[in-house]
Design a protein around this motif. Structure first.
Motif, mmCIF file in Angstrom:
data_model
loop_
_atom_site.group_PDB
_atom_site.id
_atom_site.type_symbol
_atom_site.label_atom_id
_atom_site.label_comp_id
_atom_site.label_asym_id
_atom_site.label_seq_id
_atom_site.Cartn_x
_atom_site.Cartn_y
_atom_site.Cartn_z
ATOM 1 N N ASN A 184 48.558 55.597 40.658
ATOM 2 C CA ASN A 184 48.368 55.704 42.109
ATOM 3 C C ASN A 184 47.115 54.953 42.531
ATOM 4 O O ASN A 184 46.081 55.042 41.866
ATOM 5 C CB ASN A 184 48.213 57.174 42.528
ATOM 6 N N GLU A 185 47.217 54.258 43.658
ATOM 7 C CA GLU A 185 46.047 53.546 44.173
ATOM 8 C C GLU A 185 45.011 54.547 44.642
ATOM 9 O O GLU A 185 45.319 55.418 45.449
ATOM 10 C CB GLU A 185 46.476 52.642 45.328
ATOM 11 N N VAL A 198 47.666 46.896 37.379
ATOM 12 C CA VAL A 198 47.267 46.992 38.785
ATOM 13 C C VAL A 198 48.171 46.147 39.687
ATOM 14 O O VAL A 198 48.456 46.510 40.827
ATOM 15 C CB VAL A 198 45.783 46.571 38.956
ATOM 16 N N GLY A 223 49.590 42.224 46.691
ATOM 17 C CA GLY A 223 49.545 42.991 45.452
ATOM 18 C C GLY A 223 49.880 42.164 44.229
ATOM 19 O O GLY A 223 50.047 42.697 43.133
ATOM 20 N N ILE A 229 43.444 51.844 40.415
ATOM 21 C CA ILE A 229 44.508 52.842 40.291
ATOM 22 C C ILE A 229 44.062 53.926 39.308
ATOM 23 O O ILE A 229 43.206 53.691 38.453
ATOM 24 C CB ILE A 229 45.845 52.221 39.821
ATOM 25 N N SER A 275 43.179 42.025 43.355
ATOM 26 C CA SER A 275 44.586 42.083 43.719
ATOM 27 C C SER A 275 44.821 41.161 44.902
ATOM 28 O O SER A 275 44.021 41.125 45.838
ATOM 29 C CB SER A 275 44.929 43.530 44.089
ATOM 30 N N ARG A 318 41.019 50.530 47.506
ATOM 31 C CA ARG A 318 41.282 49.107 47.677
ATOM 32 C C ARG A 318 40.259 48.602 48.688
ATOM 33 O O ARG A 318 40.242 49.063 49.836
ATOM 34 C CB ARG A 318 42.701 48.866 48.177
ATOM 35 N N ARG A 345 41.130 46.432 43.555
ATOM 36 C CA ARG A 345 42.096 47.525 43.664
ATOM 37 C C ARG A 345 41.937 48.412 42.434
ATOM 38 O O ARG A 345 41.833 47.920 41.306
ATOM 39 C CB ARG A 345 43.518 46.959 43.745
#
Ligand code: SF4
Lengths: 180, 482
Positions: free
Chosen positions: B250-251, B299, B233, B245, B229, B254, B243
């Motif tokens: 939801n992340e 992502v 982002g 999710i 990413s 990272r 990254r």
């Protein structure tokens, strides 16, 4: 009367598919070509088992028993068998493992590897037996033509097919006969 | 009594893979196993080689995305020679060849490989479902595919000297700049490439929505997703943070990409040469994830080229975020192809491509970790060297390995959806091929490549006795082989 199409089969043994990709690098030239040839068993088609063919193009050397089986099938069914690329001709990069024992190579990946959980060497009966050494295809069968290169250029594939179509020996001069 | 159903793609015959389905007494599929039968041993045989050979040797693992391996290894050896920051010229050249690579590989994957299924239908005559029939019946579409791929390959050739397995990256930079006369023809062609990519996205959308419910549910399985990413982002193919999710978007992690070891573990199973990576803070059952075009589109927060961004927004508003359907991979794939074409257009005007300032220097390190987004997903190369410049350790996690569990899950889902009782049907054969092609397992790391995977399907009892088998013949017809 329309001339029968030349039947071509291809396969990838212990290779990287780069030779197949180089074949496709003929780009638009594939359009007139498919007027003259048809593919039999090949990763390019859904056809599974091999029927009698005019040309068999073999990418990659031999690294397991399945490779050997396929290669013999190709030899039985193809009038002209071509070793395509460094891997088929001398083992290529996969044959770099010949400097080590097979066991060492397996242990490095599945036992000693970084971040490995449940270390074990895969041994399911579904997996074909690996050969101790990676071998060139002419160690197992008679080969009619060798197309050097890693991969051979697209023009080299076209030349060999056209030569067979025209019933003459293939003419491979530099840059179509190259070893890089 | 458990039964086993073995689906043996000619991958077996190509030497690349096959599938076993484990079925319980109620004919429910407990598990699908995609067996990867290829073993190369790279991690061992590269030991003792001088590190500068890495980009040249390792690209020969995959002739479909060799540039990704070339550059992942190059990024790792940049670190070994202590170069964190490439010169502007070297970075522009590397990005250009990488965009060319993702573009050509996506074109190959979609047009040569997947389009025949989508255009002719999953249940159409298999003798027709291939690129040759596509050329014969849909010449405009097929020809555009051939030309998009050609354009990408020519970009690679301009930078590295060859279309496949060229030489371009060296430790700390690149070995030669481009010249203006090499760039000119690309400038003349790139607008067509952009148009064709955009038109293909519209075609995929129409095909996808024509049987929306069916396509969306096909092999669908919810998962975590991982991709590089960019700082803000944005979609990033060359360099960024890893990254991750979860299934709701939801992340959950990272981290700088060289910390991959803190994120990932790899489980070994006895029945496959391909390992099963998962997120270390979870279990193998809950921590598996997907990579590749769908993961990257899910992502990223946006794409930094306008047309691809518009298409991404349309994708998200149509399918929701994150999208989980494996067939949406094709749609995401062509959005990325469009992005690559736009990014190439921008780069072609960058004077840094002509710069002779291509090499950096730094302080020598003992290890390097190169992470890149290959066409089929995140690719990780990790090397250690000794004082004589020899490689002492190599660890590779290739794109398809990252998708290993995902492919097993999607095959199980398709089989659950379509295996009725003990009946092995040609349809099931076809459908399992179709879902594998959505991910395109670069099994070796390439496997069926341009290919269709013919299948052999076997119904087995738990002691391995074959009850019945279905096989596809060289004329394309099916027959009972059991
Ligand atoms: S000869 Fe080269 S291009 Fe062909 S399969 Fe071997 S490594 Fe790949």
């Amino acid at each position: 009367m329309k001339q029968a199409k030349l039947k071509v089969a291809t396969c990838s043994l212990a290779g990287c598919f780069g030779c197949h990709m180089s074949f496709l690098d003929m780009d638009e030239a594939i359009i007139p070509l498919i007027e003259k040839i048809e593919f039999d068993r090949s990763p390019l088609t859904d056809i599974k088992s091999l029927s009698d063919c005019d040309i068999g193009l073999i990418e990659g050397g031999l690294c397991n028993e399945e490779n050997q089986e396929i290669l013999h099938q190709f030899r039985r069914h193809c009038t002209i068998l071509v070793a395509v690329g460094a891997c088929a001709i001398n083992g290529g990069v996969p044959a770099m493992r010949n400097h080590f024992s097979l066991q060492e190579c397996l242990e490095e990946s599945y036992i000693r590897g970084l971040g490995v959980v449940d270390p074990q060497i895969p041994n399911d009966p579904e997996l074909p037996r690996l050969l101790d050494k990676v071998l060139p295809i002419q160690s197992a069968v008679m080969v009619d033509y060798f197309l050097p290169g890693c991969p051979p250029p697209a023009a080299a594939f076209l030349e060999i097919i056209n030569a067979v179509l025209e019933g003459r020996p293939p003419q491979l001069d530099y840059p179509n006969r190259r070893f890089d | 009594m458990n039964r086993r159903v073995v689906i043996d793609p000619v991958t077996r015959v190509e030497g690349h893979g096959k599938v076993t389905l484990l079925v319980d007494e109620n004919n429910q599929i407990n598990e699908a196993r995609l067996h990867i039968v290829e073993f190369r041993g790279f991690e061992k045989f590269i030991q003792g080689r001088p590190f500068w050979e890495l980009p040249l040797v390792v690209q020969r693992l995959c002739g479909i995305c060799p540039v990704s391996h070339h550059l992942a290894a190059a990024k790792a050896i940049d670190q070994i020679v202590g170069v964190d920051q490439l010169t502007e010229g070297a970075l522009a050249l590397r990005k250009l060849m990488h965009f060319g690579q993702v573009l050509q590989s996506h074109a190959l994957h979609f047009f040569h490989l997947a389009a025949p299924d989508l255009v002719f239908g999953f249940d159409s005559d298999i003798a027709r479902r291939n690129i040759v029939a596509l050329i014969q019946n849909h010449q405009t579409l097929a020809l555009q595919g051939v030309r998009i791929r050609k354009f990408g390959q020519q970009i690679i050739e301009a930078v590295s000297g060859k279309r496949i397995h060229g030489i371009a990256a060296v430790p700390g930079g690149m070995n030669a700049p481009l010249s203006a006369d090499k760039i000119t023809p690309f400038k003349a062609q790139v607008d067509d490439i952009i148009e064709w990519c955009e038109a293909t996205i519209a075609t995929i959308k129409t095909l996808f929505l024509s049987h929306r419910d069916y396509h969306e549910a096909f092999g669908a399985t919810e998962s975590n997703f991982m991709a590089l990413s960019g700082e803000k982002g944005q979609l990033e193919l060359y360099h960024g943070d890893l990254r991750i999710i979860d299934r709701r978007g939801n992340e959950i992690r990272r981290q700088p990409s060289d910390q991959y070891r803190a994120l990932l573990s790899e489980q070994v199973k006895s029945w496959s040469y391909m390992k099963f990576p998962y997120l270390s803070h979870l279990t193998p059952e809950t921590g598996w994830y997907r990579v590749g075009p769908l993961a990257r589109i899910n992502v990223c927060r946006y794409i930094d080229t306008p047309r691809a961004e518009r298409c991404r927004q349309d994708f998200v508003s149509t399918l929701g975020a994150p999208a989980h359907s494996p067939l949406a991979y094709h749609w995401a794939r062509m959005i990325e192809a469009l992005h690559c074409a736009e990014a190439i257009k921008n780069l072609l005007h960058n004077p840094a491509l002509l710069s002779n300032d291509l090499l950096g220097q730094g302080t020598r390190q003992q290890q390097g970790i190169g992470v890149i987004e290959a066409p089929r997903g995140t690719l990780i190369h990790h090397y250690e060297i000794n004082g004589q410049d020899q490689v002492t350790m190599a660890n590779l996690i290739v794109s398809t390995t990252n998708n290993n569990q995902a492919m097993n899950e999607s095959i199980r889902k398709v089989a659950q959806q379509h295996l009725t009782g003990k009946e092995l049907t040609p349809e099931l054969l076809n459908l399992i091929e179709v879902v594998i092609r959505a991910y395109d397992p670069c099994l070796s790391c390439a496997t069926h490549a341009a290919g269709k995977m013919p299948l052999r399907l076997e119904l087995q009892t738990s002691d391995g006795k074959i009850h019945s088998a279905l096989q596809r013949n060289s004329d394309g017809r099916l027959h009972n082989a059991g």
